[in-house]
Design a protein around this motif. Structure first.
Motif, mmCIF file in Angstrom:
data_model
loop_
_atom_site.group_PDB
_atom_site.id
_atom_site.type_symbol
_atom_site.label_atom_id
_atom_site.label_comp_id
_atom_site.label_asym_id
_atom_site.label_seq_id
_atom_site.Cartn_x
_atom_site.Cartn_y
_atom_site.Cartn_z
ATOM 1 N N LEU A 211 41.521 37.897 50.569
ATOM 2 C CA LEU A 211 42.987 38.568 50.102
ATOM 3 C C LEU A 211 42.772 39.594 50.956
ATOM 4 O O LEU A 211 43.659 40.536 50.700
ATOM 5 C CB LEU A 211 42.498 39.084 48.713
ATOM 6 N N PHE A 214 46.388 40.706 51.583
ATOM 7 C CA PHE A 214 47.371 40.721 50.376
ATOM 8 C C PHE A 214 48.153 41.973 50.400
ATOM 9 O O PHE A 214 49.302 41.881 50.051
ATOM 10 C CB PHE A 214 46.381 40.575 49.158
ATOM 11 N N TYR A 453 49.803 32.594 49.612
ATOM 12 C CA TYR A 453 48.684 32.551 48.669
ATOM 13 C C TYR A 453 48.877 31.861 47.529
ATOM 14 O O TYR A 453 50.037 31.719 47.021
ATOM 15 C CB TYR A 453 48.551 34.220 48.112
ATOM 16 N N GLN A 457 44.668 32.071 43.853
ATOM 17 C CA GLN A 457 44.414 33.370 44.569
ATOM 18 C C GLN A 457 45.328 34.482 43.632
ATOM 19 O O GLN A 457 44.683 35.477 43.623
ATOM 20 C CB GLN A 457 44.864 33.434 46.046
ATOM 21 N N PHE A 461 43.701 37.572 41.662
ATOM 22 C CA PHE A 461 44.212 39.167 42.057
ATOM 23 C C PHE A 461 44.441 39.815 40.840
ATOM 24 O O PHE A 461 44.256 41.002 40.380
ATOM 25 C CB PHE A 461 45.281 39.142 42.963
#
Length: 691
Positions: A211, A214, A453, A457, A461
Motif C-alpha cells: 500500500l 495508497f 487497488y 487491499q 486498509f
C-alpha cells in the motif's frame, strides 16, 4: 467501494478535459507498480472480482447461482463506456509567479479554465473568488473555513478548478496578505492555500508495503525522474499532480451534474425526507455518485439540514466500519475518502453483520437493514433528513432477490440506476428494474473504471485504519498492534460470581451448534476480529439460560449458538448496543481472561457501560480475518537483516560459531516452489462448496 465515476469525456458530451493528453508510461514508477499488481493478482478475491464482474462473493456460489452466471456471461451485453480523455494530471504549470512556496503550505493562483489534481492529505482555504471541486461543489473565499481533503489513489483524485463568482452577496471574504497580494490581478481568477495535514495515514507503507502508494509518499519516487517542482512536494503531505498518474481526477460531466442537482433540489427544497436508492452493476460509479449527491445536498442546505446515509455494502463500505452495516448522519461534505467512521455520533446507528458480502448471511443482512430503516423512520425522518442509500453491485441471481426485498422494505422515492444505456426499455435496464419498488426513476450514465487497488487491499486498509486509530484524524502505523500491550478482560465461566463484569458470552455466526466442540472454542476465537455487543442487564437475563458451557471444563467461555444469536438479538432495541470491533490476540484458559485490541475510545466505553452501568458483553465472530501484517512484526525482519550483516562480516573476518536468533514457525530461507509457484492461496473454496 465503487470505482471512479462520471469522469469527463463520457458519451454524454465533451468537457474541459478533452485536450488533456493521456500518457500510459510514467517514468520511474511503472515497474514497481506492476510488481504490486502482479502480486495482488494471486489473491483469490481479485480473481473472483475479475472473473465474475456481476457477482458478489463468487467463490462461495451455490450450484444454481453458478449456472446462472454462466448463462449471463454467454448473453450479449452493452459494455460500459469508458472516457477517452481522463484528467490524469493537472491543467496547471507552476512558475515563480503562480506558486508561492512556504514552510508548511503553498499558495496557488489559478487562471481561467485551470485546475489541479490533489493527491494526499491537506487543508484547502479559498483566499480569492470561488472554486469548484470535482466540477460540481461550489466554494467561495472564506479564510476561516478550510476544506479537509484526504485523497487516496484507491479512488479518483479530487480536482479543484477556477470558476466564476456567481453572487458576491453571499459573503465572499477575499483574504489579501503579503504572501498572495501579487496574485490579486486580472490574470488569476481564483487563489487557494493548501496546507499540510498529517494524520499518520501517510505511514501505511511502513505497515504494509503493497500500500506504499495508497497515500502520497514521494519518498519512494526516484529523484532523478522528478522535476524541481515535483521534488518540492516531497516535503509536504500532499502533491499537485503534474504528470500523468495512474489515478485520474474526478470531474463530473453535465449529465451527472444535472441528475445530482435535480435530485438535490427536490430533496432539499420540499423538506419531505426523500429516500434515494442508488443501484447498478459493480464498478458502475454508485459510491461516487452517492457521495457526490451527499456532498451536494449538504452544501445546498448550507448545513442547516443533515443528510442520512445508509451503507449497504459490508465489504468495501466507506461510511461504516468493517463487517458492519451503518446508518450515519452528515452535516459536512467529504472530499476524498471518509476516514472518521468510528467517531461518537448519537444519531449514528450500526450493527455487526460479520461478512463482506450479503451472501454470507442473507437473512441476517435483511434483518439488520430493516432495523436501520426503522431507526431512520423513527429518528431521522421526523427531523426532515433526506436519506441516500448505496447498494452493493450484486444485481444477479440471489443478489437481485435481495435487492427486490430491500426495495419493498425501503420504498425509495427515487431509484437511481447506474446503467450503460439511457433507454428505460433496454433489455439490461428492464431486467434490473423488474420487481423493484420505487416512485421515480433516474437513469444515470454509468462509467466503468477499475481501481489500482483490489477489493482485498481496500478491505485490509479499512480494518487496519480502524484498529490503528488513536483519536480523531490520528493514526499510528509505525508498528503492528503486537508492539503494544493488549486490553486484558476476564470472561465469565460456570464458576464466576453473580456480579461478574467482563465478557459474558461468545457466539459464532453461521456455524451450527453440533459443528463445534466447545473444547476448541478458545482456538476458534483466537487471532480473529469479532464484534462487541453490550446488552442491557434485564435483556441479558432472557438470554442467559440459552448459554452453552463445556460439559467438563469450566474454564471455557460461555457460548451462544448461532441460532439463538439470530433469534434473541433484537437489532431494533436500544437495549442492544453495538460498540464496534475487537481483535482477539489470545485467550488464557487457565486464568480465564482474553487479550484483545480495541481502539482507545472504545476502551473507555467498555469501562463506562460495563463497569459503571452494568451492561453485559457479547463477543460475536463472523468471517473475522485479521490483517496479514499483524501476524508479522517488521521489527523482526529488521533484526534478522542486522544479524545477517553481522554474520557476513564475521565470515569475512574468519570468525566461526557466530549464532543468529531462531524464531519458531518462521523461516527466512528461500523455499522451493511447489508446482512452479511459491505463493500460497488462502481460503480456497471450489464452486461446488457451500460457505
Amino acid at each position: 467501494m465503487s470505482a471512479f465515476a462520471a469522469l469527463n469525456g463520457s458519451s454524454s458530451g465533451p468537457g474541459v478535459f478533452d485536450d488533456v493528453e493521456v500518457v500510459d508510461d510514467v517514468p520511474g514508477i511503472e515497474e514497481e507498480d506492476q510488481e504490486d499488481l502482479d502480486e495482488q493478482d494471486e489473491q483469490d478475491e481479485v480473481l473472483a472480482y475479475e472473473q465474475f464482474s456481476d457477482e458478489e462473493g463468487a467463490p462461495y456460489m451455490t450450484q444454481a447461482t453458478e449456472r446462472e452466471v454462466i448463462k449471463t456471461k454467454e448473453s450479449p451485453r452493452t459494455p460500459y463506456s469508458q472516457s477517452s480523455a481522463l484528467p490524469t494530471k493537472s491543467k496547471f504549470m507552476p512558475d515563480d509567479d503562480n506558486l508561492v512556496i512556504c514552510e508548511d503550505h503553498i499558495i496557488v493562483g489559478l487562471k481561467v479554465r485551470e485546475f489541479i489534481l490533489i493527491n494526499g492529505q491537506c487543508k484547502v482555504t479559498i483566499q480569492r473568488g470561488a472554486v469548484k471541486i470535482n466540477n460540481i461543489h461550489y466554494y467561495v473565499a472564506s479564510p476561516d473555513k478550510p476544506i479537509t481533503i484526504i485523497s487516496s489513489q484507491s479512488q479518483s483524485l479530487p480536482t479543484i478548478s477556477s470558476t466564476q463568482v456567481l453572487d458576491r452577496s453571499v459573503g465572499i471574504k477575499d483574504d489579501v496578505n503579503k504572501e498572495n497580494s501579487h496574485l490579486f490581478t486580472s490574470t488569476y481568477k481564483s487563489i487557494v492555500k493548501i496546507e499540510n495535514l498529517y494524520t499518520g495515514l501517510e505511514n501505511i507503507s511502513s505497515y504494509h508495503p503493497p500500500l506504499k502508494r495508497f497515500f502520497h509518499n514521494r519518498a519512494i519516487a526516484n529523484d532523478e525522474v522528478l522535476t524541481d517542482y515535483e521534488r518540492l512536494f516531497k516535503t509536504y503531505s500532499f502533491e499537485i499532480v503534474l504528470r500523468d498518474s495512474f489515478s485520474p481526477g474526478l470531474y463530473l460531466d453535465k449529465s451527472w451534474i444535472n441528475s445530482i442537482n435535480s435530485i438535490t433540489e427536490k430533496a432539499v427544497s420540499e423538506h419531505n425526507s426523500k429516500v434515494i436508492m442508488v443501484i447498478g452493476n459493480k464498478n458502475s460509479g454508485k459510491s461516487t455518485f452517492a457521495k457526490s449527491l451527499l456532498n451536494n445536498m449538504i452544501l445546498s442546505s448550507n448545513s442547516e439540514t443533515k443528510v442520512s446515509y445508509l451503507e449497504l455494502d459490508p465489504g468495501q463500505s466507506e461510511y461504516s466500519i468493517p463487517y458492519s452495516l451503518s446508518l450515519t448522519c452528515h452535516d459536512k461534505p467529504t472530499i476524498g475518502i471518509n476516514i472518521s467512521n468510528d467517531i461518537d455520533n448519537n444519531e449514528c446507528l450500526r450493527h455487526y453483520y460479520g461478512f463482506t458480502t450479503p451472501q454470507g448471511n442473507p437473512e441476517q443482512y435483511i434483518r439488520i437493514i430493516k432495523a436501520l430503516i426503522t431507526g431512520y423512520n423513527n429518528s431521522h425522518k421526523p427531523k426532515g433528513y433526506p436519506l441516500i442509500i448505496n447498494t452493493p453491485g450484486w444485481i444477479k441471481g440471489l443478489g437481485k432477490e435481495i435487492l427486490c426485498t430491500l426495495s419493498k422494505i425501503i420504498e425509495p422515492t427515487c431509484m437511481v440506476l447506474m446503467s450503460s444505456s439511457q433507454d428505460t426499455e433496454s433489455p439490461d435496464n428492464v431486467d434490473i428494474l423488474s420487481g423493484l419498488t420505487y416512485d421515480d426513476l433516474e437513469l444515470v450514465q454509468g462509467t466503468f473504471q477499475t481501481s489500482r487497488y483490489s477489493p482485498a487491499q481496500i478491505r485490509l486498509f479499512n480494518k487496519a485504519a480502524y484498529f490503528h486509530s488513536r483519536s480523531l484524524m490520528c493514526y499510528d502505523f509505525q508498528s503492528t498492534l503486537s508492539a503494544f500491550s493488549p486490553f486484558k478482560i476476564s470472561y465469565e465461566t460456570e464458576d464466576s460470581d453473580d456480579g461478574f463484569q467482563g465478557v459474558n458470552l461468545t457466539s459464532i455466526i453461521n456455524i451450527d451448534e453440533e459443528e463445534i466442540d466447545l473444547s476448541d472454542l478458545p482456538l476458534i476465537l483466537e487471532a480473529t476480529v469479532m464484534g462487541i455487543y453490550l446488552i442491557e442487564h434485564e435483556q441479558f437475563e432472557l438470554i442467559k439460560n440459552k448459554r452453552k458451557r463445556h460439559s467438563s471444563n469450566n474454564s471455557i467461555p460461555f457460548y451462544l449458538s448461532a441460532k439463538d444469536y439470530d433469534d434473541l438479538l433484537n437489532f431494533s432495541s436500544p437495549d442492544f448496543v453495538y460498540l464496534g470491533l475487537c481483535m482477539v490476540h489470545s485467550i488464557n484458559v487457565e486464568e480465564e481472561y482474553m487479550n484483545i485490541y480495541i481502539p482507545p475510545h472504545n476502551q473507555e466505553k467498555i469501562r463506562d457501560l460495563v463497569l459503571l452501568q452494568g451492561f453485559k458483553m457479547l463477543l460475536v465472530r463472523g468471517e473475522g480475518e485479521i490483517p496479514n501484517p499483524e501476524y508479522f512484526d517488521r521489527r523482526i525482519l529488521s533484526q534478522r537483516e542486522e544479524e545477517m550483516r553481522v554474520l557476513k562480516k564475521a565470515k569475512k573476518d574468519g570468525k566461526k560459531n557466530v549464532k543468529i536468533s531462531s524464531i519458531p514457525y518462521v523461516t527466512f530461507e528461500a523455499v522451493s516452489k511447489l508446482g512452479g509457484s511459491s505463493k500460497p492461496r488462502k481460503n480456497v473454496l471450489r464452486r461446488g462448496h457451500l460457505r
